[in-house]
Design a protein around this motif. Sequence first.
Motif, PDB file in Angstrom:
ATOM      1  N   GLU A 120     -11.195  36.422  95.696  1.00 48.10           N
ATOM      2  CA  GLU A 120     -11.623  37.521  94.825  1.00 48.10           C
ATOM      3  C   GLU A 120     -11.168  38.895  95.300  1.00 48.10           C
ATOM      4  OE1 GLU A 120     -14.787  37.251  97.993  1.00 48.10           O
ATOM      5  OE2 GLU A 120     -13.502  35.865  96.891  1.00 48.10           O
ATOM      6  N   ILE A 121     -10.664  38.994  96.538  1.00 49.79           N
ATOM      7  CA  ILE A 121     -10.175  40.276  97.049  1.00 49.79           C
ATOM      8  C   ILE A 121      -8.667  40.318  96.817  1.00 49.79           C
ATOM      9  CG2 ILE A 121     -10.002  41.809  99.026  1.00 49.79           C
ATOM     10  CD1 ILE A 121     -12.369  40.350 100.261  1.00 49.79           C
ATOM     11  N   ILE A 122      -8.226  41.244  95.997  1.00 47.98           N
ATOM     12  CA  ILE A 122      -6.827  41.283  95.577  1.00 47.98           C
ATOM     13  C   ILE A 122      -6.228  42.660  95.833  1.00 47.98           C
ATOM     14  CG2 ILE A 122      -5.268  41.083  93.593  1.00 47.98           C
ATOM     15  CD1 ILE A 122      -7.325  39.146  92.382  1.00 47.98           C
ATOM     16  N   HIS A 123      -5.062  42.663  96.433  1.00 44.91           N
ATOM     17  CA  HIS A 123      -4.284  43.894  96.633  1.00 44.91           C
ATOM     18  C   HIS A 123      -2.948  43.697  95.922  1.00 44.91           C
ATOM     19  CE1 HIS A 123      -6.933  45.614  99.774  1.00 44.91           C
ATOM     20  NE2 HIS A 123      -7.078  44.359 100.176  1.00 44.91           N
ATOM     21  N   LYS A 124      -2.643  44.553  94.929  1.00 40.00           N
ATOM     22  CA  LYS A 124      -1.395  44.371  94.186  1.00 40.00           C
ATOM     23  C   LYS A 124      -0.627  45.657  93.918  1.00 40.00           C
ATOM     24  CE  LYS A 124      -3.600  44.296  89.606  1.00 40.00           C
ATOM     25  NZ  LYS A 124      -3.763  43.497  88.367  1.00 40.00           N
ATOM     26  N   ASN A 125      -1.117  46.801  94.341  1.00 35.58           N
ATOM     27  CA  ASN A 125      -0.400  48.052  94.115  1.00 35.58           C
ATOM     28  C   ASN A 125       0.081  48.653  95.424  1.00 35.58           C
ATOM     29  OD1 ASN A 125      -0.625  48.156  91.210  1.00 35.58           O
ATOM     30  ND2 ASN A 125      -2.793  48.594  91.497  1.00 35.58           N
ATOM     31  N   LEU A 126       0.458  47.796  96.341  1.00 41.72           N
ATOM     32  CA  LEU A 126       0.963  48.234  97.636  1.00 41.72           C
ATOM     33  C   LEU A 126       2.406  48.704  97.485  1.00 41.72           C
ATOM     34  CD1 LEU A 126      -0.389  45.157  99.622  1.00 41.72           C
ATOM     35  CD2 LEU A 126      -1.511  47.365  99.298  1.00 41.72           C
ATOM     36  N   ASN A 127       2.757  49.807  98.151  1.00 41.11           N
ATOM     37  CA  ASN A 127       4.108  50.338  97.961  1.00 41.11           C
ATOM     38  C   ASN A 127       4.801  50.757  99.252  1.00 41.11           C
ATOM     39  OD1 ASN A 127       2.703  52.651  98.581  1.00 41.11           O
ATOM     40  ND2 ASN A 127       2.676  53.426  96.474  1.00 41.11           N
ATOM     41  N   SER A 128       4.302  50.294 100.398  1.00 37.98           N
ATOM     42  CA  SER A 128       4.951  50.607 101.667  1.00 37.98           C
ATOM     43  C   SER A 128       4.565  49.547 102.694  1.00 37.98           C
ATOM     44  CB  SER A 128       4.527  51.985 102.176  1.00 37.98           C
ATOM     45  OG  SER A 128       3.153  51.986 102.550  1.00 37.98           O
ATOM     46  N   LEU A 129       5.345  49.457 103.764  1.00 38.45           N
ATOM     47  CA  LEU A 129       5.009  48.511 104.826  1.00 38.45           C
ATOM     48  C   LEU A 129       3.682  48.866 105.477  1.00 38.45           C
ATOM     49  CD1 LEU A 129       8.498  48.016 106.527  1.00 38.45           C
ATOM     50  CD2 LEU A 129       7.272  46.398 105.081  1.00 38.45           C
ATOM     51  N   GLU A 130       3.403  50.170 105.579  1.00 38.97           N
ATOM     52  CA  GLU A 130       2.137  50.595 106.166  1.00 38.97           C
ATOM     53  C   GLU A 130       0.960  50.144 105.300  1.00 38.97           C
ATOM     54  OE1 GLU A 130       4.816  52.536 105.696  1.00 38.97           O
ATOM     55  OE2 GLU A 130       5.406  52.571 107.823  1.00 38.97           O
ATOM     56  N   ALA A 131       1.105  50.266 103.991  1.00 37.82           N
ATOM     57  CA  ALA A 131       0.047  49.822 103.088  1.00 37.82           C
ATOM     58  C   ALA A 131      -0.148  48.311 103.183  1.00 37.82           C
ATOM     59  CB  ALA A 131       0.377  50.223 101.661  1.00 37.82           C
ATOM     60  N   LEU A 132       0.945  47.574 103.331  1.00 37.10           N
ATOM     61  CA  LEU A 132       0.856  46.125 103.469  1.00 37.10           C
ATOM     62  C   LEU A 132       0.146  45.748 104.764  1.00 37.10           C
ATOM     63  CD1 LEU A 132       1.515  43.225 102.706  1.00 37.10           C
ATOM     64  CD2 LEU A 132       3.811  43.560 103.667  1.00 37.10           C
ATOM     65  N   ARG A 133       0.527  46.395 105.858  1.00 34.96           N
ATOM     66  CA  ARG A 133      -0.137  46.110 107.136  1.00 34.96           C
ATOM     67  C   ARG A 133      -1.630  46.377 107.048  1.00 34.96           C
ATOM     68  NH1 ARG A 133       4.359  49.018 109.298  1.00 34.96           N
ATOM     69  NH2 ARG A 133       5.844  47.647 110.395  1.00 34.96           N
ATOM     70  N   SER A 134      -1.987  47.496 106.447  1.00 35.25           N
ATOM     71  CA  SER A 134      -3.394  47.878 106.338  1.00 35.25           C
ATOM     72  C   SER A 134      -4.174  46.876 105.487  1.00 35.25           C
ATOM     73  CB  SER A 134      -3.510  49.275 105.734  1.00 35.25           C
ATOM     74  OG  SER A 134      -4.853  49.628 105.531  1.00 35.25           O
ATOM     75  N   ALA A 135      -3.618  46.487 104.339  1.00 31.56           N
ATOM     76  CA  ALA A 135      -4.304  45.555 103.457  1.00 31.56           C
ATOM     77  C   ALA A 135      -4.453  44.190 104.113  1.00 31.56           C
ATOM     78  CB  ALA A 135      -3.540  45.428 102.149  1.00 31.56           C
ATOM     79  N   MET A 136      -3.422  43.741 104.796  1.00 34.26           N
ATOM     80  CA  MET A 136      -3.482  42.443 105.467  1.00 34.26           C
ATOM     81  C   MET A 136      -4.503  42.465 106.594  1.00 34.26           C
ATOM     82  SD  MET A 136      -2.200  39.432 105.304  1.00 34.26           S
ATOM     83  CE  MET A 136      -2.220  37.958 106.351  1.00 34.26           C
ATOM     84  N   SER A 137      -4.533  43.561 107.338  1.00 39.69           N
ATOM     85  CA  SER A 137      -5.502  43.684 108.425  1.00 39.69           C
ATOM     86  C   SER A 137      -6.933  43.668 107.900  1.00 39.69           C
ATOM     87  CB  SER A 137      -5.244  44.974 109.214  1.00 39.69           C
ATOM     88  OG  SER A 137      -3.964  44.964 109.807  1.00 39.69           O
ATOM     89  N   GLN A 138      -7.160  44.328 106.772  1.00 43.29           N
ATOM     90  CA  GLN A 138      -8.500  44.323 106.171  1.00 43.29           C
ATOM     91  C   GLN A 138      -8.917  42.928 105.739  1.00 43.29           C
ATOM     92  OE1 GLN A 138      -8.963  47.263 103.046  1.00 43.29           O
ATOM     93  NE2 GLN A 138      -7.655  48.722 104.139  1.00 43.29           N
ATOM     94  N   LEU A 139      -7.995  42.191 105.124  1.00 41.64           N
ATOM     95  CA  LEU A 139      -8.318  40.837 104.692  1.00 41.64           C
ATOM     96  C   LEU A 139      -8.630  39.936 105.888  1.00 41.64           C
ATOM     97  CD1 LEU A 139      -5.691  40.256 101.843  1.00 41.64           C
ATOM     98  CD2 LEU A 139      -8.163  40.451 101.593  1.00 41.64           C
ATOM     99  N   LEU A 140      -7.858  40.066 106.961  1.00 34.98           N
ATOM    100  CA  LEU A 140      -8.104  39.252 108.155  1.00 34.98           C
ATOM    101  C   LEU A 140      -9.445  39.604 108.789  1.00 34.98           C
ATOM    102  CD1 LEU A 140      -4.536  39.359 109.750  1.00 34.98           C
ATOM    103  CD2 LEU A 140      -5.667  37.357 108.775  1.00 34.98           C
ATOM    104  N   LEU A 141      -9.820  40.873 108.707  1.00 33.88           N
ATOM    105  CA  LEU A 141     -11.077  41.321 109.297  1.00 33.88           C
ATOM    106  C   LEU A 141     -12.277  40.845 108.499  1.00 33.88           C
ATOM    107  CD1 LEU A 141     -12.557  43.100 111.411  1.00 33.88           C
ATOM    108  CD2 LEU A 141     -12.256  45.030 109.836  1.00 33.88           C
ATOM    109  N   HIS A 142     -12.183  40.932 107.172  1.00 32.70           N
ATOM    110  CA  HIS A 142     -13.334  40.634 106.330  1.00 32.70           C
ATOM    111  C   HIS A 142     -13.445  39.161 105.944  1.00 32.70           C
ATOM    112  CE1 HIS A 142     -13.063  45.057 105.616  1.00 32.70           C
ATOM    113  NE2 HIS A 142     -14.370  44.934 105.698  1.00 32.70           N
ATOM    114  N   THR A 143     -12.364  38.415 106.085  1.00 33.17           N
ATOM    115  CA  THR A 143     -12.425  36.990 105.722  1.00 33.17           C
ATOM    116  C   THR A 143     -11.814  36.145 106.840  1.00 33.17           C
ATOM    117  OG1 THR A 143     -10.341  37.177 104.515  1.00 33.17           O
ATOM    118  CG2 THR A 143     -12.376  37.418 103.240  1.00 33.17           C
ATOM    119  N   PRO A 144     -12.380  36.203 108.040  1.00 35.66           N
ATOM    120  CA  PRO A 144     -11.817  35.422 109.150  1.00 35.66           C
ATOM    121  C   PRO A 144     -11.866  33.925 108.856  1.00 35.66           C
ATOM    122  CG  PRO A 144     -14.017  36.231 109.704  1.00 35.66           C
ATOM    123  CD  PRO A 144     -13.622  36.908 108.420  1.00 35.66           C
ATOM    124  N   GLY A 145     -10.753  33.260 109.156  1.00 38.80           N
ATOM    125  CA  GLY A 145     -10.704  31.822 108.945  1.00 38.80           C
ATOM    126  C   GLY A 145     -10.435  31.408 107.515  1.00 38.80           C
TER     127      GLY A 145
END
Length: 279
Positions: free
Chosen positions: A156-181
Amino acid sequence: MSTLPYAGARVAFATMHGKEQLAQGPFYDTLGAGVVAPTGLDTDQFGTFSGEIVRTLSPRAAAQVKARLGMHLADTPYGLASEGSFSSGLGFLVEHHEVLLFIDEIRGLELVEATIATSPLPPARPIATVDAALTYATAIGYPAQGLILRGGAAGEIIHKNLNSLEALRSAMSQLLLHTPGRPIVISPDYRAHRCASRAAVIITLAENMARRLATPCARCHTPGFGQVGIERGLPCSDCGEPTRVIAADIFGCGNCPHTLRTARASRVAAPQWCDSCNP
């Protein structure tokens, strides 16, 4: 230009992702018609690639509803809409189906140009690290080619308006933090303004549609005479039995029953395509 049936017409392309720009050149150059995007149109209500809203209509039905809504909002009797779908049933290949539909309310026309092709983009895949996300992003040409990240207990957590590598890193890090495993899925963003390969397909369909609308029916003179089907059954070169290879193209009118059969250049099919010779 003034003798063309749609010269000066205003065609509403039902889109919120810039598709009108893809049809403007073909429709003006071939027909002298203008293509605009209606304001206040939310096409996401009919379904999204990212899955927040499930698609419930067939591609053609969705295009019909979108086109008519766009015509209403733009106050014009002419409408366009496209609907794309992508499937990876073959595992490593993605099949792209695209439908472009045109409606002429005055003449009672509803015409479709469609194609099925293999997408150059890879299918979605699960990832577990930021590095894996960056590798996938680089492979598809991000950020020019958009991507979608989906995570959470039920995706249910979706990121689709990312437009830079920094934004991608940040979004991926948030998903890993909030949904471990939990699995995180990365996929291409197939919206037309974030997917150059899909945009190219829509341009080709718009060119085909414009040429079709510039072609009148020989019987009733209504614009829009074009291909409406195919005929299979090319005979086998060995046994002469009909095969599933295409033998002819069928052209027809959107207003009257007039059709035209045009045989393809090949007169026989290789035995490898024959169910009798090669069951």
